[in-house]
Design an enzyme around this catalytic site. Structure first.
Site, PDB file in Angstrom:
ATOM      1  N   SER A 120      32.352  31.526 -28.047  1.00 12.71           N
ATOM      2  CA  SER A 120      31.140  32.527 -27.610  1.00 12.71           C
ATOM      3  C   SER A 120      30.618  31.977 -26.140  1.00 12.71           C
ATOM      4  CB  SER A 120      30.067  32.505 -28.519  1.00 12.71           C
ATOM      5  OG  SER A 120      30.262  33.037 -29.719  1.00 12.71           O
ATOM      6  N   HIS A 141      37.322  37.140 -26.673  1.00  5.97           N
ATOM      7  CA  HIS A 141      35.759  37.052 -27.356  1.00  5.97           C
ATOM      8  C   HIS A 141      35.601  38.259 -28.290  1.00  5.97           C
ATOM      9  CE1 HIS A 141      31.224  36.741 -27.056  1.00  5.97           C
ATOM     10  NE2 HIS A 141      31.643  36.059 -28.320  1.00  5.97           N
ATOM     11  N   GLU A 153      35.598  40.903 -25.335  1.00  6.50           N
ATOM     12  CA  GLU A 153      35.355  40.482 -23.979  1.00  6.50           C
ATOM     13  C   GLU A 153      36.569  39.438 -23.651  1.00  6.50           C
ATOM     14  OE1 GLU A 153      30.821  39.291 -22.300  1.00  6.50           O
ATOM     15  OE2 GLU A 153      31.602  37.895 -24.075  1.00  6.50           O
ATOM     16  N   ASN A 191      26.676  37.010 -24.287  1.00 10.42           N
ATOM     17  CA  ASN A 191      25.741  36.051 -24.811  1.00 10.42           C
ATOM     18  C   ASN A 191      24.850  35.587 -23.474  1.00 10.42           C
ATOM     19  OD1 ASN A 191      26.148  35.695 -27.587  1.00 10.42           O
ATOM     20  ND2 ASN A 191      28.227  35.022 -27.286  1.00 10.42           N
TER      21      ASN A 191
HETATM   22  C1  LIG Z   1      27.285  35.754 -30.969  1.00  9.94           C
HETATM   23  C2  LIG Z   1      28.356  36.320 -30.213  1.00  9.94           C
HETATM   24  O1  LIG Z   1      29.387  35.503 -29.673  1.00  9.94           O
HETATM   25  C3  LIG Z   1      28.819  37.609 -30.002  1.00  9.94           C
HETATM   26  C4  LIG Z   1      28.243  38.553 -30.951  1.00  9.94           C
HETATM   27  O2  LIG Z   1      29.091  38.776 -32.227  1.00  9.94           O
HETATM   28  S1  LIG Z   1      26.754  39.013 -30.990  1.00  9.94           S
HETATM   29  C5  LIG Z   1      26.479  40.007 -32.398  1.00  9.94           C
HETATM   30  C6  LIG Z   1      26.781  41.354 -32.212  1.00  9.94           C
HETATM   31  N1  LIG Z   1      26.701  42.147 -33.548  1.00  9.94           N
HETATM   32  C7  LIG Z   1      25.808  42.870 -33.553  1.00  9.94           C
HETATM   33  O3  LIG Z   1      24.639  43.057 -32.797  1.00  9.94           O
HETATM   34  C8  LIG Z   1      25.414  43.611 -34.855  1.00  9.94           C
HETATM   35  C9  LIG Z   1      24.289  44.343 -34.987  1.00  9.94           C
HETATM   36  N2  LIG Z   1      24.303  44.923 -36.413  1.00  9.94           N
HETATM   37  C10 LIG Z   1      24.841  46.205 -36.629  1.00  9.94           C
HETATM   38  O4  LIG Z   1      25.723  46.808 -35.704  1.00  9.94           O
HETATM   39  C11 LIG Z   1      24.760  46.688 -38.236  1.00  9.94           C
HETATM   40  O5  LIG Z   1      23.856  46.304 -38.593  1.00  9.94           O
HETATM   41  C12 LIG Z   1      25.843  46.214 -38.813  1.00  9.94           C
HETATM   42  C13 LIG Z   1      27.097  46.964 -38.557  1.00  9.94           C
HETATM   43  C14 LIG Z   1      26.246  44.740 -38.991  1.00  9.94           C
HETATM   44  C15 LIG Z   1      25.409  46.386 -40.331  1.00  9.94           C
HETATM   45  O6  LIG Z   1      25.020  47.855 -40.460  1.00  9.94           O
HETATM   46  P1  LIG Z   1      24.438  48.526 -41.741  1.00  9.94           P
HETATM   47  O7  LIG Z   1      24.386  49.996 -41.720  1.00  9.94           O
HETATM   48  O8  LIG Z   1      23.202  47.898 -41.587  1.00  9.94           O
HETATM   49  O9  LIG Z   1      25.280  48.053 -42.957  1.00  9.94           O
HETATM   50  P2  LIG Z   1      26.285  48.622 -43.573  1.00  9.94           P
HETATM   51  O10 LIG Z   1      26.047  49.701 -44.295  1.00  9.94           O
HETATM   52  O11 LIG Z   1      26.402  47.464 -44.761  1.00  9.94           O
HETATM   53  O12 LIG Z   1      27.351  48.545 -42.769  1.00  9.94           O
HETATM   54  C16 LIG Z   1      27.875  49.528 -41.826  1.00  9.94           C
HETATM   55  C17 LIG Z   1      29.237  49.654 -41.985  1.00  9.94           C
HETATM   56  O13 LIG Z   1      30.005  48.444 -41.436  1.00  9.94           O
HETATM   57  C18 LIG Z   1      30.606  48.194 -42.523  1.00  9.94           C
HETATM   58  N3  LIG Z   1      30.864  46.605 -42.497  1.00  9.94           N
HETATM   59  C19 LIG Z   1      29.963  45.771 -42.210  1.00  9.94           C
HETATM   60  N4  LIG Z   1      30.320  44.503 -42.324  1.00  9.94           N
HETATM   61  C20 LIG Z   1      31.546  44.581 -42.316  1.00  9.94           C
HETATM   62  C21 LIG Z   1      32.611  43.742 -42.553  1.00  9.94           C
HETATM   63  N5  LIG Z   1      32.395  42.226 -42.325  1.00  9.94           N
HETATM   64  N6  LIG Z   1      33.928  44.099 -42.754  1.00  9.94           N
HETATM   65  C22 LIG Z   1      34.156  45.360 -42.828  1.00  9.94           C
HETATM   66  N7  LIG Z   1      33.274  46.414 -42.755  1.00  9.94           N
HETATM   67  C23 LIG Z   1      32.032  45.933 -42.535  1.00  9.94           C
HETATM   68  C24 LIG Z   1      30.411  48.605 -43.884  1.00  9.94           C
HETATM   69  O14 LIG Z   1      31.035  48.702 -44.808  1.00  9.94           O
HETATM   70  C25 LIG Z   1      29.792  49.853 -43.366  1.00  9.94           C
HETATM   71  O15 LIG Z   1      30.750  50.974 -43.330  1.00  9.94           O
HETATM   72  P3  LIG Z   1      30.286  52.513 -43.734  1.00  9.94           P
HETATM   73  O16 LIG Z   1      29.383  52.573 -42.727  1.00  9.94           O
HETATM   74  O17 LIG Z   1      31.643  53.056 -43.756  1.00  9.94           O
HETATM   75  O18 LIG Z   1      29.899  52.424 -45.220  1.00  9.94           O
HETATM   76  N1  LIG Z   2      29.278  34.268 -35.283  1.00  7.58           N
HETATM   77  C1  LIG Z   2      29.284  35.051 -34.598  1.00  7.58           C
HETATM   78  O1  LIG Z   2      28.364  36.037 -34.342  1.00  7.58           O
HETATM   79  C2  LIG Z   2      30.190  34.784 -33.571  1.00  7.58           C
HETATM   80  C3  LIG Z   2      31.044  33.727 -33.279  1.00  7.58           C
HETATM   81  N2  LIG Z   2      31.821  33.676 -32.484  1.00  7.58           N
HETATM   82  C4  LIG Z   2      32.631  32.205 -32.105  1.00  7.58           C
HETATM   83  O2  LIG Z   2      33.614  32.144 -33.227  1.00  7.58           O
HETATM   84  C5  LIG Z   2      33.788  30.993 -33.493  1.00  7.58           C
HETATM   85  C6  LIG Z   2      33.522  30.832 -35.082  1.00  7.58           C
HETATM   86  O3  LIG Z   2      32.329  31.274 -35.615  1.00  7.58           O
HETATM   87  P1  LIG Z   2      31.949  31.666 -36.947  1.00  7.58           P
HETATM   88  O4  LIG Z   2      33.046  32.400 -37.620  1.00  7.58           O
HETATM   89  O5  LIG Z   2      30.668  32.335 -36.815  1.00  7.58           O
HETATM   90  O6  LIG Z   2      31.798  30.173 -37.687  1.00  7.58           O
HETATM   91  P2  LIG Z   2      31.904  29.795 -39.101  1.00  7.58           P
HETATM   92  O7  LIG Z   2      31.201  28.546 -39.505  1.00  7.58           O
HETATM   93  O8  LIG Z   2      31.601  30.848 -39.806  1.00  7.58           O
HETATM   94  O9  LIG Z   2      33.232  29.488 -39.253  1.00  7.58           O
HETATM   95  C7  LIG Z   2      34.016  28.246 -38.390  1.00  7.58           C
HETATM   96  C8  LIG Z   2      34.934  27.986 -39.152  1.00  7.58           C
HETATM   97  O10 LIG Z   2      35.873  26.886 -38.793  1.00  7.58           O
HETATM   98  C9  LIG Z   2      36.071  25.780 -39.524  1.00  7.58           C
HETATM   99  N3  LIG Z   2      36.776  24.715 -38.871  1.00  7.58           N
HETATM  100  C10 LIG Z   2      35.869  23.627 -38.403  1.00  7.58           C
HETATM  101  N4  LIG Z   2      36.785  22.726 -38.043  1.00  7.58           N
HETATM  102  C11 LIG Z   2      37.858  23.078 -37.937  1.00  7.58           C
HETATM  103  C12 LIG Z   2      39.084  22.477 -37.714  1.00  7.58           C
HETATM  104  N5  LIG Z   2      39.453  21.463 -37.418  1.00  7.58           N
HETATM  105  N6  LIG Z   2      40.290  23.272 -38.270  1.00  7.58           N
HETATM  106  C13 LIG Z   2      40.129  24.313 -38.624  1.00  7.58           C
HETATM  107  N7  LIG Z   2      38.981  25.169 -38.923  1.00  7.58           N
HETATM  108  C14 LIG Z   2      38.008  24.340 -38.623  1.00  7.58           C
HETATM  109  C15 LIG Z   2      34.860  25.798 -40.259  1.00  7.58           C
HETATM  110  O11 LIG Z   2      35.295  24.986 -41.499  1.00  7.58           O
HETATM  111  P3  LIG Z   2      34.050  24.167 -42.329  1.00  7.58           P
HETATM  112  O12 LIG Z   2      33.161  25.166 -42.701  1.00  7.58           O
HETATM  113  O13 LIG Z   2      34.673  23.403 -43.424  1.00  7.58           O
HETATM  114  O14 LIG Z   2      33.511  23.243 -41.103  1.00  7.58           O
HETATM  115  C16 LIG Z   2      34.417  27.183 -40.692  1.00  7.58           C
HETATM  116  O15 LIG Z   2      35.357  27.649 -41.738  1.00  7.58           O
HETATM  117  C17 LIG Z   2      32.850  30.197 -32.712  1.00  7.58           C
HETATM  118  O16 LIG Z   2      33.535  29.405 -31.427  1.00  7.58           O
HETATM  119  C18 LIG Z   2      31.713  31.073 -32.410  1.00  7.58           C
HETATM  120  O17 LIG Z   2      31.004  30.748 -31.290  1.00  7.58           O
HETATM  121  C19 LIG Z   2      32.138  34.763 -31.411  1.00  7.58           C
HETATM  122  C20 LIG Z   2      31.715  35.830 -31.846  1.00  7.58           C
HETATM  123  C21 LIG Z   2      30.545  36.111 -32.647  1.00  7.58           C
END
Ligand SMILES: CC(=O)CC(=O)SCCNC(=O)CCNC(=O)[C@H](O)C(C)(C)COP(=O)(O)OP(=O)(O)OC[C@H]1O[C@@H](n2cnc3c(N)ncnc32)[C@H](O)[C@@H]1OP(=O)(O)O
Ligand SMILES: NC(=O)C1=CN([C@@H]2O[C@H](COP(=O)(O)OP(=O)(O)OC[C@H]3O[C@@H](n4cnc5c(N)ncnc54)[C@H](OP(=O)(O)O)[C@@H]3O)[C@@H](O)[C@H]2O)C=CC1
Length: 292
Positions: A120, A141, A153, A191
């Site tokens: 991320s 990403h 990304e 991010n």
């Molecule tokens: C941290 C990083 O590095 C980068 C990032 O990812 S930052 C995070 C980016 N993501 C966001 O900002 C998510 C913001 N949230 C949302 O867009 C919405 O709340 C959400 C899509 C997560 C859930 O939506 P919701 O309407 O509240 O819930 P829900 O009805 O359960 O889900 C909507 C749809 O997504 C689907 N869905 C949700 N999670 C799912 C998953 N893990 N797998 C498959 N489908 C999924 C549901 O089945 C549902 O489908 P339908 O509309 O066909 O029924």
């Molecule tokens: N969460 C988010 O919204 C997003 C996350 N990311 C990025 O994706 C990556 C994963 O995040 P996320 O899935 O949320 O994290 P989680 O904590 O859900 O999953 C991480 C997984 O990696 C496993 N792991 C740790 N060490 C090892 C290893 N040595 N070999 C194999 N597997 C290992 C962990 O196992 P254990 O639990 O046993 O430690 C766990 O199952 C990060 O780099 C994060 O920044 C990118 C976009 C969005």
């Protein structure tokens, strides 16, 4: 250019599972690897449950679900990665963990295999330098939840070859994702913008400006965000949010990226959000309950 048929995903958490899910649905053979075979198998079970949601809402047929699940195999150790044309690392957001993984897996990979990271925030150039193939290393990403979010990304490291970058772009478009390109700066684009907002929401809570519910409702109903920032932080994982803020703070050396002490405290307490059933909300019951 390497012909990508088999994709390996290292890390079977929420992101690794999502990447395996969409790759299998797009017809790729998928190897899912984690710290143990059992963890990888749990990942496959979570993918099946997420596909079942898509079947229930008519987005996927039972037959396509079965065929997609059959394309995913849980790996028993790193040797299983030898078949992969593309390996996507999606393990915990800690540079030391990712470096250790690359050291372990590189000797097992085909020389022509592309290595990608779903980090991320961490520098692609720096991660690439800990592999044996910086030219074949790239940032792909994905956003959470992967099956729902349209964006990927793409980030080049300084050594990433054009061929590798084009392969990453082609792969992402085969998954029906829209790609944007970010330069290799801390947090990339999404991010760099999203995480300081989440951090500010946590400061807003910390300083007593509003309750969890007030802050989330303000952004959901006042700015049309699908989730409030604290709800989103719990969804992403508070450990991941903190790691990203630390990368921004260290990498950009500006106090505006200082992680909120409350975020630090929650992570120290092991309150990581939904994945541990406790974060800014308590997830043990039927509906999440705000904790402040
Ligand atoms: C941290 C990083 O590095 C980068 C990032 O990812 S930052 C995070 C980016 N993501 C966001 O900002 C998510 C913001 N949230 C949302 O867009 C919405 O709340 C959400 C899509 C997560 C859930 O939506 P919701 O309407 O509240 O819930 P829900 O009805 O359960 O889900 C909507 C749809 O997504 C689907 N869905 C949700 N999670 C799912 C998953 N893990 N797998 C498959 N489908 C999924 C549901 O089945 C549902 O489908 P339908 O509309 O066909 O029924
Ligand atoms: N969460 C988010 O919204 C997003 C996350 N990311 C990025 O994706 C990556 C994963 O995040 P996320 O899935 O949320 O994290 P989680 O904590 O859900 O999953 C991480 C997984 O990696 C496993 N792991 C740790 N060490 C090892 C290893 N040595 N070999 C194999 N597997 C290992 C962990 O196992 P254990 O639990 O046993 O430690 C766990 O199952 C990060 O780099 C994060 O920044 C990118 C976009 C969005």
């Amino acid at each position: 250019m390497v012909d990508i048929r088999t994709v390996a995903v290292v890390g079977a958490g929420q992101m690794g599972g999502g990447i395996a899910h969409v790759s299998a649905m797009a017809g790729y053979d998928v190897i899912l690897q984690d710290v143990s075979l059992e963890r990888a198998q749990q990942g496959v079970e979570r993918i099946a449950a997420n596909m079942a949601r898509q079947v229930a809402s008519g987005k996927l047929s039972e037959a396509d679900k079965a065929a997609s699940i059959a394309r995913i195999s849980a790996a028993d150790g790193v040797k299983a990665l030898a078949k992969a044309d593309l390996v996507i690392e999606a393990a915990t957001e800690e540079e030391a963990v990712k470096r250790r993984i690359f050291q372990q897996i590189c000797p097992e990979l085909k020389p022509e295999a592309i290595l990608a990271t779903n980090t991320s925030s961490i520098s692609i150039t720096r991660l690439a330098s800990s592999t044996d193939r910086p030219e074949q290393f790239v940032g792909i990403h994905f956003m959470n939840p992967v099956p729902v979010m349209k964006l990927v990304e793409l980030v080049r490291g300084i050594a990433t070859s054009d061929e590798t970058f084009q392969a990453a772009r082609g792969f992402s478009s085969n998954l029906d994702k829209v790609t944007t390109i970010s330069e290799d700066f801390p947090g990339f684009i999404v991010n760099r913008i999203l995480m300081p907002m989440i951090n500010e929401a946590i400061y807003t809570l910390y300083e007593g400006v509003g309750s969890v519910e007030s802050i989330d409702n303000s952004l959901r109903l006042g700015a049309n965000h699908p989730m409030g920032p604290l709800q989103l932080a719990d969804f992403i994982g508070l450990d991941t949010c903190l790691s990203i803020m630390q990368v921004l703070h260290d990498g950009l050396a500006d106090s505006k990226y200082r992680p909120c002490p409350l975020l630090v405290k929650y992570v120290e307490a092991g309150w990581l959000g939904r994945k541990t059933k406790r974060g800014f909300y308590d997830y043990r019951g039927e509906t999440p309950v705000p904790t402040r």
